[in-house]
Design a protein around this motif. Structure first.
Motif, mmCIF file in Angstrom:
data_model
loop_
_atom_site.group_PDB
_atom_site.id
_atom_site.type_symbol
_atom_site.label_atom_id
_atom_site.label_comp_id
_atom_site.label_asym_id
_atom_site.label_seq_id
_atom_site.Cartn_x
_atom_site.Cartn_y
_atom_site.Cartn_z
ATOM 1 N N ILE A 141 71.797 72.771 51.091
ATOM 2 C CA ILE A 141 72.969 71.919 51.303
ATOM 3 C C ILE A 141 74.174 72.764 51.681
ATOM 4 C CG2 ILE A 141 74.612 70.391 50.149
ATOM 5 C CD1 ILE A 141 72.260 69.307 48.512
ATOM 6 N N SER A 142 74.352 73.894 51.006
ATOM 7 C CA SER A 142 75.499 74.752 51.307
ATOM 8 C C SER A 142 75.409 75.326 52.716
ATOM 9 C CB SER A 142 75.597 75.878 50.279
ATOM 10 O OG SER A 142 74.487 76.755 50.371
ATOM 11 N N VAL A 231 77.844 81.260 47.396
ATOM 12 C CA VAL A 231 79.163 81.903 47.371
ATOM 13 C C VAL A 231 79.634 82.196 48.788
ATOM 14 C CG1 VAL A 231 80.389 84.018 46.748
ATOM 15 C CG2 VAL A 231 78.936 82.875 45.066
ATOM 16 N N LEU A 232 78.758 82.744 49.614
ATOM 17 C CA LEU A 232 79.130 83.072 50.989
ATOM 18 C C LEU A 232 79.532 81.821 51.765
ATOM 19 C CD1 LEU A 232 79.344 85.049 53.358
ATOM 20 C CD2 LEU A 232 76.899 84.678 53.779
ATOM 21 N N CYS A 233 78.708 80.796 51.691
ATOM 22 C CA CYS A 233 78.968 79.577 52.469
ATOM 23 C C CYS A 233 80.240 78.876 52.012
ATOM 24 C CB CYS A 233 77.781 78.630 52.365
ATOM 25 S SG CYS A 233 76.282 79.224 53.183
ATOM 26 N N TYR A 234 80.355 78.655 50.707
ATOM 27 C CA TYR A 234 81.509 77.906 50.231
ATOM 28 C C TYR A 234 82.801 78.714 50.297
ATOM 29 C CZ TYR A 234 78.396 74.194 48.699
ATOM 30 O OH TYR A 234 77.481 73.172 48.678
ATOM 31 N N THR A 235 82.715 80.025 50.212
ATOM 32 C CA THR A 235 83.916 80.846 50.396
ATOM 33 C C THR A 235 84.443 80.717 51.809
ATOM 34 O OG1 THR A 235 83.202 82.439 48.708
ATOM 35 C CG2 THR A 235 84.869 83.180 50.288
ATOM 36 N N ARG A 236 83.541 80.786 52.788
ATOM 37 C CA ARG A 236 83.966 80.624 54.177
ATOM 38 C C ARG A 236 84.532 79.224 54.423
ATOM 39 N NH1 ARG A 236 81.897 83.747 58.201
ATOM 40 N NH2 ARG A 236 83.382 82.522 59.449
ATOM 41 N N ILE A 237 83.933 78.221 53.812
ATOM 42 C CA ILE A 237 84.426 76.853 53.975
ATOM 43 C C ILE A 237 85.829 76.728 53.386
ATOM 44 C CG2 ILE A 237 84.081 74.454 53.283
ATOM 45 C CD1 ILE A 237 81.070 74.963 53.421
ATOM 46 N N LEU A 238 86.029 77.275 52.192
ATOM 47 C CA LEU A 238 87.341 77.222 51.557
ATOM 48 C C LEU A 238 88.400 77.924 52.397
ATOM 49 C CD1 LEU A 238 86.545 77.778 47.771
ATOM 50 C CD2 LEU A 238 87.615 75.778 48.799
ATOM 51 N N LEU A 239 88.057 79.097 52.926
ATOM 52 C CA LEU A 239 89.004 79.826 53.763
ATOM 53 C C LEU A 239 89.354 79.028 55.012
ATOM 54 C CD1 LEU A 239 87.573 83.457 53.494
ATOM 55 C CD2 LEU A 239 89.610 82.522 52.382
ATOM 56 N N ARG A 240 88.368 78.372 55.596
ATOM 57 C CA ARG A 240 88.632 77.552 56.779
ATOM 58 C C ARG A 240 89.563 76.385 56.440
ATOM 59 N NH1 ARG A 240 86.200 76.233 61.604
ATOM 60 N NH2 ARG A 240 85.962 78.511 61.741
ATOM 61 N N LEU A 241 89.310 75.723 55.319
ATOM 62 C CA LEU A 241 90.150 74.603 54.926
ATOM 63 C C LEU A 241 91.559 75.060 54.559
ATOM 64 C CD1 LEU A 241 87.660 72.501 52.769
ATOM 65 C CD2 LEU A 241 88.360 72.085 55.122
ATOM 66 N N CYS A 242 91.660 76.238 53.941
ATOM 67 C CA CYS A 242 92.980 76.753 53.566
ATOM 68 C C CYS A 242 93.826 77.085 54.798
ATOM 69 C CB CYS A 242 92.835 78.002 52.695
ATOM 70 S SG CYS A 242 92.249 77.667 51.023
ATOM 71 N N ARG A 243 93.186 77.518 55.867
ATOM 72 C CA ARG A 243 93.933 77.855 57.077
ATOM 73 C C ARG A 243 94.386 76.620 57.835
ATOM 74 N NH1 ARG A 243 89.998 82.136 57.721
ATOM 75 N NH2 ARG A 243 88.803 80.786 59.132
ATOM 76 N N GLN A 251 92.601 68.863 50.464
ATOM 77 C CA GLN A 251 92.775 69.370 49.109
ATOM 78 C C GLN A 251 91.683 68.835 48.187
ATOM 79 O OE1 GLN A 251 96.731 68.351 47.887
ATOM 80 N NE2 GLN A 251 97.718 69.785 49.300
ATOM 81 N N ARG A 252 91.355 67.559 48.358
ATOM 82 C CA ARG A 252 90.287 66.988 47.536
ATOM 83 C C ARG A 252 88.936 67.573 47.908
ATOM 84 N NH1 ARG A 252 92.376 60.668 47.561
ATOM 85 N NH2 ARG A 252 93.841 60.894 45.824
ATOM 86 N N ALA A 253 88.711 67.821 49.179
ATOM 87 C CA ALA A 253 87.462 68.445 49.602
ATOM 88 C C ALA A 253 87.327 69.838 49.004
ATOM 89 C CB ALA A 253 87.406 68.517 51.126
ATOM 90 N N MET A 254 88.448 70.570 48.953
ATOM 91 C CA MET A 254 88.418 71.905 48.361
ATOM 92 C C MET A 254 88.078 71.826 46.878
ATOM 93 S SD MET A 254 91.734 73.599 50.249
ATOM 94 C CE MET A 254 91.717 75.041 49.198
ATOM 95 N N ARG A 255 88.613 70.818 46.182
ATOM 96 C CA ARG A 255 88.293 70.688 44.768
ATOM 97 C C ARG A 255 86.813 70.391 44.564
ATOM 98 N NH1 ARG A 255 93.410 67.889 44.349
ATOM 99 N NH2 ARG A 255 92.356 65.865 44.409
ATOM 100 N N VAL A 256 86.233 69.599 45.456
ATOM 101 C CA VAL A 256 84.802 69.309 45.363
ATOM 102 C C VAL A 256 83.991 70.592 45.544
ATOM 103 C CG1 VAL A 256 82.875 68.100 46.454
ATOM 104 C CG2 VAL A 256 85.042 66.920 46.103
ATOM 105 N N ILE A 257 84.364 71.395 46.545
ATOM 106 C CA ILE A 257 83.644 72.643 46.807
ATOM 107 C C ILE A 257 83.719 73.562 45.598
ATOM 108 C CG2 ILE A 257 83.580 74.712 48.246
ATOM 109 C CD1 ILE A 257 84.723 72.993 50.510
ATOM 110 N N VAL A 258 84.927 73.719 45.059
ATOM 111 C CA VAL A 258 85.101 74.582 43.896
ATOM 112 C C VAL A 258 84.268 74.059 42.726
ATOM 113 C CG1 VAL A 258 86.763 75.399 42.185
ATOM 114 C CG2 VAL A 258 87.378 75.364 44.613
ATOM 115 N N ALA A 259 84.228 72.741 42.544
ATOM 116 C CA ALA A 259 83.450 72.158 41.454
ATOM 117 C C ALA A 259 81.966 72.457 41.607
ATOM 118 C CB ALA A 259 83.681 70.644 41.399
ATOM 119 N N LEU A 260 81.456 72.393 42.845
ATOM 120 C CA LEU A 260 80.040 72.668 43.085
ATOM 121 C C LEU A 260 79.671 74.084 42.667
ATOM 122 C CD1 LEU A 260 79.590 71.073 46.643
ATOM 123 C CD2 LEU A 260 79.051 70.064 44.424
#
Length: 369
Positions: A141-142, A231-243, A251-260
């Motif tokens: 899934i990641s 970790v690799l996949c979700y870190t890259r996703i978070l960085l993309r969303l943060c930019r 912001q809610r999507a980021m919270r979901v990713i962090v929760a996973l």
């Protein structure tokens, strides 16, 4: 506790055989300690006999309820499955099958293994297959979300739904291969040292080498590799969303990713760290024979607690991968309306809150969750 009593990998998988020479054994736990006396395991056995049945009963009820709702919603909307829906379907099936094995391990912890060798092999193999399958599907899934969000590439075409099904079947096949040692070596055996029958593996001599090898295989495939992928996949996703723009949906999507990610590591990191410590302790004990009984008992109890808590991840999966999804809640509300459930108004309120991948852009490749 035996290795398959809740899948705790302790050093107690030594099977006592009248034709086996224990004086040359290489496993740490059968070494003498405490001034030449065999370690007393009453404390760890008494703890497991109470802790495991209680916790596994809770996990069974909550896990079957949550995953059952996921399967019911997916079945209702089976004609419109997305890629993520398919992965979640297989993940829920793996969790349910794993949960069905917990009552056997609960009985073993309290009364010993009373089901015979055949059921020992079947239950142990089913547990191993679904244990690995659940973790591998989380990694899949990641990867799917990483490719969809970061590279805006659809790994699976909606016109060819059989491709994602084939990927899931490939995961199941790999997990079946990993269960071969269970079919070969699991056995119901009486342990006079613990005065109970257990479902444990009887490896060829030298048992210590085989046991260490299968342990490190688990360390790598069952935790380190999928954890690194997540970790690799979700870190890259978070960085993309943060930019990107910091709107409410992202912001809610980021919270979901962090929760996973947090849920996975909270569930499995304590157990894997404790298991690695036990592996190193066992190897050191085999070489020096100076392991203390207090250390071994502490590791036994720690493995019982951390492994049991890890299996509660089966209950968390429905919440993280489905219940936070807007469209899932909408489907659930529709089902509750049919049943005239009094909770439908509350669920309807929740369903209006935007919070999941389908609202972060079309490239997420998600329709229901």
């Amino acid at each position: 506790m035996g290795e398959y009593a809740g899948y705790v990998f302790t050093g107690d998988d030594l099977l006592f055989d009248d034709n086996y020479d224990y004086s040359n054994s290489s496993i740490g736990y059968e070494e003498t300690c405490c001034a030449g006396n065999v370690c007393d395991q009453d404390r760890s056995m008494e703890f497991a006999a109470v802790f495991i049945p209680v916790l596994y009963s809770v996990a069974l009820v909550l896990g079957l309820l949550g995953n059952g709702l996921v399967l019911a919603v997916l079945w209702k909307k089976k004609r419109t499955w997305s890629v993520t829906d398919t992965f979640i379907l297989h993940l829920a099936l793996a969790d349910v099958l794993l949960l069905f094995t917990l009552p056997f391990w609960a009985v073993e912890a309290s009364r010993g293994w009373i089901f015979g060798t055949a059921l020992c092999k079947i239950t142990g193999a089913v547990f191993k297959i679904n244990f690995y399958c659940g973790i591998f599907l989380l990694a899949c899934i990641s990867v799917d979300r990483y490719v969809s969000i970061i590279h805006a590439v659809q790994m699976y075409s909606r016109k060819k739904p059989w491709v994602v099904q084939a990927s899931c079947l490939a995961v199941w096949f790999i997990c079946c291969l990993l269960s071969i040692p269970d079919w070969l070596y699991l056995s119901s055996s009486y342990d006079p040292r613990r005065d109970k029958t257990e479902c444990v593996p009887l490896y060829p001599v030298p048992q210590g080498n085989w046991r260490s090898g299968f342990r490190w295989l688990y360390h790598i495939l069952g935790f380190l590799l999928p954890a690194a992928v997540m970790v690799l996949c979700y870190t890259r996703i978070l960085l993309r969303l943060c930019r990107g723009s910091q709107n409410l949906q992202k912001q809610r999507a980021m919270r979901v990713i962090v929760a996973l990610v947090i849920a996975f590591f909270i569930s499995w990191t304590p157990y894997n760290l404790t298991l690695m410590a036990d592996t190193l302790q066992t190897n050191n004990s085999s070489a020096s024979g100076n392991a203390s009984c207090d250390t071994l008992t502490t590791l036994d109890i720690s493995l019982t607690i951390t492994s049991s808590l890890g299996y509660l991840h089966c209950c968390i999966n429905p919440v993280l991968y489905a219940f936070v999804g807007v469209k899932f809640r909408q489907q659930l509300v529709e089902m509750l309306k049919v049943l005239h459930c009094p909770l439908k108004s509350r669920m309807a309120t929740l369903s209006r809150r935007s919070s999941m991948w389908s609202e972060t852009g079309d490239t997420t490749n998600t329709s229901a969750f």
